[in-house]
Design a protein around this motif. Structure first.
Motif, PDB file in Angstrom:
ATOM      1  N   UNK A 153       0.822  -1.203   0.000  1.00  0.00           N
ATOM      2  CA  UNK A 153       0.000   0.000   0.000  1.00  0.00           C
ATOM      3  C   UNK A 153       0.862   1.262   0.000  1.00  0.00           C
ATOM      4  N   UNK A 154       2.010   1.198   0.673  1.00  0.00           N
ATOM      5  CA  UNK A 154       2.951   2.326   0.614  1.00  0.00           C
ATOM      6  C   UNK A 154       3.371   2.562  -0.829  1.00  0.00           C
ATOM      7  N   UNK A 155       3.719   1.482  -1.500  1.00  0.00           N
ATOM      8  CA  UNK A 155       4.129   1.580  -2.899  1.00  0.00           C
ATOM      9  C   UNK A 155       2.998   2.146  -3.749  1.00  0.00           C
ATOM     10  N   UNK A 156       1.774   1.707  -3.466  1.00  0.00           N
ATOM     11  CA  UNK A 156       0.624   2.187  -4.234  1.00  0.00           C
ATOM     12  C   UNK A 156       0.486   3.698  -4.103  1.00  0.00           C
ATOM     13  N   UNK A 157       0.636   4.200  -2.856  1.00  0.00           N
ATOM     14  CA  UNK A 157       0.552   5.641  -2.644  1.00  0.00           C
ATOM     15  C   UNK A 157       1.660   6.367  -3.411  1.00  0.00           C
TER      16      UNK A 157
END
Lengths: 201, 201
Positions: A153-157
């Motif tokens: 999810x960090x990567x997605x952001x």
């Protein structure tokens, strides 16, 4: 095992097999014995298959998929929607989506997720090429099919911020109850997400 | 998985890996991906190790062990007791005993156990050679290190009958409480055997 038992050639085979995921030292020994016992049916073909794959398999310069051609079969497939781009972490995720036969789209493999603790920064991922592909135009929507973990999810952001300048539509996979899942066994986070994203019946 | 995703070479590699014990279709895919990602460190060495093993590994004509020489290292080892012969079902059992470093003896690998249901009869096992080795003389004791299963014990009885004419001493492994085992978790058969074979303290 004392090296005198099986000879260094068999020892070496066991050691290398033990480095495959899913095989420990003991199952690597079993696998090596199976190979030796099934020399004609399994060992020779496997040696040949690994040799061929070693020679021919390459990473697609466009999407990061592995294939024997560059650009890969998926990137060259004229029947695929070129306006939809699915971003995945790993080739295994790409294969999973293809097995599910879920979207007639192109892919982009990041090759990992941002993970400061493991020392994986933006430069280690296939991000530059992603921005370039989107900037080239023709892509209407980028689907972030990343794992629902903290790193994913960090990567997605991060990817969303990175693509904001291009104005492309960025979406992510839905959170909710897995098909076939029982509510009783689900964690609170999933249940809360499923209620929040409820849809008309 | 549709064959268009990964190309026939990778597909073939996955199929062959899935035939190794301990790897299913899914873990074979993971193993194939690991191989492709670690081409230099793992894939090339493994291809080479399998090729070498394929070329050089042979079955010892004396004992049935696998090695790169015939007679094998164990049969040629001059420091081994020649009067003690340990009969095992499989090469894996031989390796297990050698790992335990339990006896400085020679071995004889039967290559299976008698199993009428699976169609394994005496002719399918390496029995003729065993009788010949004992008949040649020099062997004082034959230890039947066979699995404590129905098939293993049936085979043990058969081998004992077969060797009766030679007058050699035939022994079998002790039944009892495994070292480190708790009585509470043991089955009745093992406990009964352990009590029957109790030894002075």
């Amino acid at each position: 095992m004392p090296s005198s038992v099986a000879g260094p050639e068999i020892e070496r085979l066991i050691q290398l097999l033990a480095r495959l995921p899913g095989l420990g030292p003991r199952s690597a020994r079993r696998a090596a014995l199976t190979l030796i016992k099934k020399r004609e049916q399994l060992m020779s073909p496997l040696a040949e298959a690994i040799r061929i794959a070693c020679e021919r398999v390459t990473v697609c310069g466009t999407c990061g998929n592995v294939d024997t051609s560059d650009p890969c079969t998926l990137c060259r497939d004229p029947r695929r929607e070129t306006s939809l781009l699915i971003v995945v972490e790993d080739v295994a995720d790409l294969w999973a989506l293809e097995r599910a036969n879920v979207a007639n789209a192109r892919y982009h493999v990041l090759g990992g997720t941002l993970s400061p603790l493991d020392g994986v920064g933006p430069d280690d991922l296939n991000l530059e090429r992603l921005v370039a592909r989107v900037a080239e135009g023709g892509i209407a929507e980028v689907v972030l099919a990343l794992n629902a973990t903290v790193d994913g999810q960090t990567t997605a952001h991060y990817v969303t911020d990175l693509l904001a300048a291009t104005g492309v539509k960025v979406t992510k996979l839905a959170h909710g109850v897995p098909v076939g899942g029982e509510l009783d066994y689900l964690d609170e986070g999933t249940l809360a997400a499923a209620v929040r994203s409820r849809t008309p019946f």
